[in-house]
Design a protein around this motif. Structure first.
Motif, PDB file in Angstrom:
ATOM      1  N   GLY A 193      39.788  14.986  72.858  1.00 58.88           N
ATOM      2  CA  GLY A 193      40.609  17.104  72.672  1.00 58.88           C
ATOM      3  C   GLY A 193      40.495  17.934  73.531  1.00 58.88           C
ATOM      4  O   GLY A 193      40.151  17.479  74.549  1.00 58.88           O
ATOM      5  N   VAL A 194      40.664  19.501  73.185  1.00 56.38           N
ATOM      6  CA  VAL A 194      40.573  20.283  74.071  1.00 56.38           C
ATOM      7  C   VAL A 194      39.330  21.331  73.212  1.00 56.38           C
ATOM      8  O   VAL A 194      40.684  20.661  71.563  1.00 56.38           O
ATOM      9  CB  VAL A 194      41.968  21.062  74.441  1.00 56.38           C
ATOM     10  CG1 VAL A 194      41.305  22.166  75.041  1.00 56.38           C
ATOM     11  CG2 VAL A 194      42.753  19.722  75.219  1.00 56.38           C
ATOM     12  N   ASN A 195      38.906  21.595  73.044  1.00 56.73           N
ATOM     13  CA  ASN A 195      38.241  22.904  72.972  1.00 56.73           C
ATOM     14  C   ASN A 195      38.825  24.092  73.211  1.00 56.73           C
ATOM     15  O   ASN A 195      38.582  24.579  74.586  1.00 56.73           O
ATOM     16  CB  ASN A 195      36.079  22.506  73.143  1.00 56.73           C
ATOM     17  CG  ASN A 195      35.916  23.142  72.278  1.00 56.73           C
ATOM     18  OD1 ASN A 195      35.208  24.906  72.918  1.00 56.73           O
ATOM     19  ND2 ASN A 195      34.779  23.377  71.263  1.00 56.73           N
ATOM     20  N   VAL A 196      39.055  24.755  72.412  1.00 55.22           N
ATOM     21  CA  VAL A 196      39.173  26.425  72.391  1.00 55.22           C
ATOM     22  C   VAL A 196      38.390  26.929  72.388  1.00 55.22           C
ATOM     23  O   VAL A 196      38.342  27.548  70.765  1.00 55.22           O
ATOM     24  CB  VAL A 196      40.364  26.505  72.335  1.00 55.22           C
ATOM     25  CG1 VAL A 196      40.899  27.993  72.335  1.00 55.22           C
ATOM     26  CG2 VAL A 196      41.770  25.287  72.658  1.00 55.22           C
ATOM     27  N   MET A 197      37.910  27.777  73.146  1.00 53.28           N
ATOM     28  CA  MET A 197      37.043  29.506  72.453  1.00 53.28           C
ATOM     29  C   MET A 197      37.409  29.785  72.711  1.00 53.28           C
ATOM     30  O   MET A 197      38.528  31.084  72.725  1.00 53.28           O
ATOM     31  CB  MET A 197      35.884  29.290  74.099  1.00 53.28           C
ATOM     32  CG  MET A 197      34.988  30.060  73.726  1.00 53.28           C
ATOM     33  SD  MET A 197      34.972  31.200  73.518  1.00 53.28           S
ATOM     34  CE  MET A 197      34.802  31.954  76.128  1.00 53.28           C
ATOM     35  N   LEU A 198      37.510  30.948  70.977  1.00 52.31           N
ATOM     36  CA  LEU A 198      39.082  31.168  70.569  1.00 52.31           C
ATOM     37  C   LEU A 198      38.210  33.358  70.460  1.00 52.31           C
ATOM     38  O   LEU A 198      39.428  33.963  70.994  1.00 52.31           O
ATOM     39  CB  LEU A 198      38.784  31.919  68.896  1.00 52.31           C
ATOM     40  CG  LEU A 198      38.877  30.139  68.698  1.00 52.31           C
ATOM     41  CD1 LEU A 198      38.779  30.206  66.867  1.00 52.31           C
ATOM     42  CD2 LEU A 198      40.948  30.423  68.752  1.00 52.31           C
ATOM     43  N   VAL A 208      42.214  19.472  68.659  1.00 53.84           N
ATOM     44  CA  VAL A 208      41.831  20.464  69.016  1.00 53.84           C
ATOM     45  C   VAL A 208      39.489  20.607  68.628  1.00 53.84           C
ATOM     46  O   VAL A 208      40.611  20.978  67.370  1.00 53.84           O
ATOM     47  CB  VAL A 208      42.277  22.172  68.992  1.00 53.84           C
ATOM     48  CG1 VAL A 208      41.751  22.811  68.976  1.00 53.84           C
ATOM     49  CG2 VAL A 208      43.446  21.255  69.625  1.00 53.84           C
ATOM     50  N   THR A 209      38.934  21.304  69.326  1.00 49.32           N
ATOM     51  CA  THR A 209      37.484  21.909  68.318  1.00 49.32           C
ATOM     52  C   THR A 209      37.534  23.242  68.784  1.00 49.32           C
ATOM     53  O   THR A 209      38.375  23.861  69.746  1.00 49.32           O
ATOM     54  CB  THR A 209      37.283  21.188  68.633  1.00 49.32           C
ATOM     55  OG1 THR A 209      36.364  21.213  69.910  1.00 49.32           O
ATOM     56  CG2 THR A 209      36.649  19.516  68.367  1.00 49.32           C
ATOM     57  N   THR A 210      36.955  24.170  67.598  1.00 48.42           N
ATOM     58  CA  THR A 210      37.389  25.144  68.146  1.00 48.42           C
ATOM     59  C   THR A 210      36.107  26.366  68.115  1.00 48.42           C
ATOM     60  O   THR A 210      34.728  25.279  67.450  1.00 48.42           O
ATOM     61  CB  THR A 210      38.380  25.981  67.098  1.00 48.42           C
ATOM     62  OG1 THR A 210      37.805  26.068  65.947  1.00 48.42           O
ATOM     63  CG2 THR A 210      39.453  25.963  67.566  1.00 48.42           C
ATOM     64  N   GLY A 211      36.036  27.309  68.576  1.00 46.41           N
ATOM     65  CA  GLY A 211      33.918  27.677  68.541  1.00 46.41           C
ATOM     66  C   GLY A 211      34.833  29.337  69.015  1.00 46.41           C
ATOM     67  O   GLY A 211      35.661  29.634  69.176  1.00 46.41           O
ATOM     68  N   GLY A 271      51.204  17.643  65.265  1.00 45.56           N
ATOM     69  CA  GLY A 271      50.236  16.944  64.554  1.00 45.56           C
ATOM     70  C   GLY A 271      49.382  16.301  65.791  1.00 45.56           C
ATOM     71  O   GLY A 271      48.750  15.426  66.044  1.00 45.56           O
ATOM     72  N   ILE A 272      48.450  17.541  65.992  1.00 36.83           N
ATOM     73  CA  ILE A 272      47.342  17.575  66.265  1.00 36.83           C
ATOM     74  C   ILE A 272      46.203  17.924  65.379  1.00 36.83           C
ATOM     75  O   ILE A 272      46.660  18.743  64.611  1.00 36.83           O
ATOM     76  CB  ILE A 272      47.142  18.701  67.341  1.00 36.83           C
ATOM     77  CG1 ILE A 272      48.436  19.011  68.517  1.00 36.83           C
ATOM     78  CG2 ILE A 272      45.868  18.861  68.009  1.00 36.83           C
ATOM     79  CD1 ILE A 272      48.218  20.028  68.914  1.00 36.83           C
ATOM     80  N   ILE A 273      45.258  17.148  65.826  1.00 34.76           N
ATOM     81  CA  ILE A 273      43.699  17.208  64.492  1.00 34.76           C
ATOM     82  C   ILE A 273      43.273  18.505  64.379  1.00 34.76           C
ATOM     83  O   ILE A 273      42.617  18.746  65.866  1.00 34.76           O
ATOM     84  CB  ILE A 273      43.679  16.022  64.648  1.00 34.76           C
ATOM     85  CG1 ILE A 273      44.307  14.821  64.409  1.00 34.76           C
ATOM     86  CG2 ILE A 273      42.174  15.914  63.621  1.00 34.76           C
ATOM     87  CD1 ILE A 273      44.062  13.299  64.807  1.00 34.76           C
ATOM     88  N   VAL A 274      42.695  19.069  63.845  1.00 36.89           N
ATOM     89  CA  VAL A 274      42.169  20.332  64.590  1.00 36.89           C
ATOM     90  C   VAL A 274      40.446  20.467  63.388  1.00 36.89           C
ATOM     91  O   VAL A 274      40.107  19.935  62.569  1.00 36.89           O
ATOM     92  CB  VAL A 274      42.904  21.911  63.749  1.00 36.89           C
ATOM     93  CG1 VAL A 274      41.603  22.859  63.647  1.00 36.89           C
ATOM     94  CG2 VAL A 274      44.310  21.319  64.081  1.00 36.89           C
ATOM     95  N   MET A 275      39.737  20.729  64.422  1.00 32.62           N
ATOM     96  CA  MET A 275      38.157  20.364  63.519  1.00 32.62           C
ATOM     97  C   MET A 275      37.420  21.754  64.433  1.00 32.62           C
ATOM     98  O   MET A 275      37.043  21.640  65.360  1.00 32.62           O
ATOM     99  CB  MET A 275      37.263  19.042  64.763  1.00 32.62           C
ATOM    100  CG  MET A 275      38.736  17.863  64.068  1.00 32.62           C
ATOM    101  SD  MET A 275      38.501  16.219  64.469  1.00 32.62           S
ATOM    102  CE  MET A 275      37.981  16.504  66.385  1.00 32.62           C
ATOM    103  N   PRO A 276      37.371  22.815  63.350  1.00 27.00           N
ATOM    104  CA  PRO A 276      36.352  23.842  63.723  1.00 27.00           C
ATOM    105  C   PRO A 276      35.266  23.599  63.437  1.00 27.00           C
ATOM    106  O   PRO A 276      34.963  22.934  62.848  1.00 27.00           O
ATOM    107  CB  PRO A 276      37.309  24.896  62.967  1.00 27.00           C
ATOM    108  CG  PRO A 276      38.195  24.193  62.499  1.00 27.00           C
ATOM    109  CD  PRO A 276      38.286  23.102  62.260  1.00 27.00           C
ATOM    110  N   VAL A 277      34.136  24.148  64.588  1.00 30.08           N
ATOM    111  CA  VAL A 277      33.309  23.997  64.726  1.00 30.08           C
ATOM    112  C   VAL A 277      32.774  24.821  63.680  1.00 30.08           C
ATOM    113  O   VAL A 277      33.563  25.876  63.667  1.00 30.08           O
ATOM    114  CB  VAL A 277      32.163  24.138  66.163  1.00 30.08           C
ATOM    115  CG1 VAL A 277      30.498  24.494  66.159  1.00 30.08           C
ATOM    116  CG2 VAL A 277      32.206  23.287  66.749  1.00 30.08           C
TER     117      VAL A 277
END
Lengths: 313, 313
Positions: A66-71, A91-94, A109-115
């Protein structure tokens, strides 16, 4: 197999935290090769840099990562387009609300998992279409919320019907099984992967994490409303003493500016920002990412096998 | 049966927190009758008052119960002598080092279980002869330490060989089983018993605990070095705003003086000190102490029964 391993196509329900500066392609690939979900941290980097990271990771693993995107990043829009173009698995997000990106990510088709650090935020993410949420307790390293893992996880589990991944304070099989008992379907581990052999982190920083005990963890910047958990050092002593007098948010930010790079890249353990969770006290050695995962999973098996003490059946 | 139920002669490994003002003889007796260990809080009361409490509890139960001695109390010496004279089953201690009392208590056959918030302190208590330690995480109500239950419990378990009881953030079977997975042999529950039917606590205070969500918990007095966790209300708003300006420890103590009594006895939910842990968010109704214990124990059974998801055997 459970909801999370099925969702992500991974062997063990162990995600690696998207630690800025720390989580680059070597660590992410090593975690994914070890059966977990490796995550490349976007941090404040631009799309070209992160594209390079993604492609280098692909040379090292054919497993999902995955890639973490720092918003808060000025490049957040670009990075979201990048993960779509590159068809990254997850994608995980913070540090923000990824709501406006979720539809496009899901369409690709990307799985999205926000912190998330609160119940309300978890519910909002579920409504917005997130596939899972990562409920991160205040014992985590870096930027933190107020509620501990022990309390946040069951509340989020009660509030949403998508799978919940527990984060914050989890460094071994005991913590992982405890998180499962609270209702989590997976765990995100940061601090322990920070000392992985494949983590390109200055040895001085890793040594401080390995040496840390329970009283070495400290929270700075509570007055700003955006507290940051790090290990005590000369930097935190100076910051905390200034916080006691009078300090503006600008002064605080200036004192911290560049200090994570200083810790990770330059190995300045005195004046670098040694971001780490309270679980640093449970981390005792450098190991390969695969060994860390095996140790956590083996620890889980051992904990389950030792059941029977109480109300076991 | 496990180490803790055997040690204390109780049915379920559930201890009731020694909450000042709240934990008087009715609550303690009800918890003990329910199969847990009820505890009478000594607080700042003198020996005559606590003797009355002990004797009244004995009229309500023939089961073992304990007394919590708050070591900052001017009557701590007297209370320790009292529990010896009255042959109380167990003593829990808070706010200080009970070292000098342990030998006499043990000689009288009394089980000694200090509350600890750090690894070093737990080790010192073991060396001093304590029978068990209660490792209390920072999600607990009232005076708190820095380390969360998820991180403190396994560290204390690794550091001592006496049994460890987990406290802080535990309000249901999920939290209790999670604590066992971390290595605890028992749990101490405070906040949930605060709303027990037998707890002589003003309804206004109970109602705030029942209504609380994850963002209602707040820590005051961090600057004093002795932080206190309570539920947000007008009192905490005023205190926190003064903390932001400039506040002496004396001013802080004066603002808090008498406020716990105000909450418990007078039911002043605005300007009383609504001490409660983060687990207030998991507490949703008033029940009898026995029903609370049955619910926690039933929850534990349900969690164990649902195992199998991961590495179950």
């Amino acid at each position: 197999m459970n909801d999370i391993t099925k969702l992500l196509g991974i062997r063990h329900p162990v995600l690696q935290g998207g630690m800025a500066w720390v989580a680059e392609h070597r660590l992410a690939a090593a975690v994914s090769n070890g059966g977990g979900l490796g995550v490349i941290a976007g941090g404040s980097a631009d799309a070209d840099f992160v594209r390079g990271q993604i492609r280098q990771a692909r040379e090292l693993t054919d497993k999902p990562f995955g890639v973490n995107v720092m918003l808060l990043s000025p490049f957040a829009d670009d990075l979201m387009q990048l993960v779509i173009d590159e068809k990254v698995s997850a994608v995980t997000t913070g540090a923000g609300n990824p709501g406006k990106y979720i539809e496009a990510l899901k369409a690709a088709g990307i799985i999205v998992m926000p912190v998330v650090a609160s119940v309300a935020y978890a519910k909002r993410m579920e409504r917005g279409g997130a596939d899972a949420v990562i409920a991160e307790g205040s014992e985590a390293g870096g930027h933190i919320g107020e509620t501990t893992t022990m309390n946040l996880v069951p509340q989020v589990v009660d509030a949403v019907s998508i799978p919940v991944i527990a984060a914050g304070g989890i460094a071994d099989g005991r913590g992982a099984v405890a998180a499962f008992m609270l209702g989590a379907k997976g765990v995100q581990v940061g601090t322990r992967f920070l000392v992985a052999k494949e983590a390109v982190v200055a040895q001085e920083y890793k040594d401080r994490v390995i040496a840390a005990g329970d009283t070495d963890s400290v929270v700075t910047g509570r007055f700003t409303g955006h507290p940051v958990r790090v290990l005590r050092n000369k930097l935190t002593r100076e910051i905390l003493s200034k916080e006691k007098e009078e300090m503006s948010i600008e002064e605080f930010e200036e004192m911290l500016s560049g200090t994570l790079r200083k810790a990770v890249v330059e190995g300045d353990a005195d004046y670098g920002s040694l971001m780490a969770g309270q679980s640093a006290a449970l981390v005792t050695k450098e190991q390969s990412a695969a060994d860390i995962i095996e140790d956590i999973v083996g620890g889980m098996r051992a904990v389950y096998a030792s059941l029977g003490d109480y109300y076991a059946k």
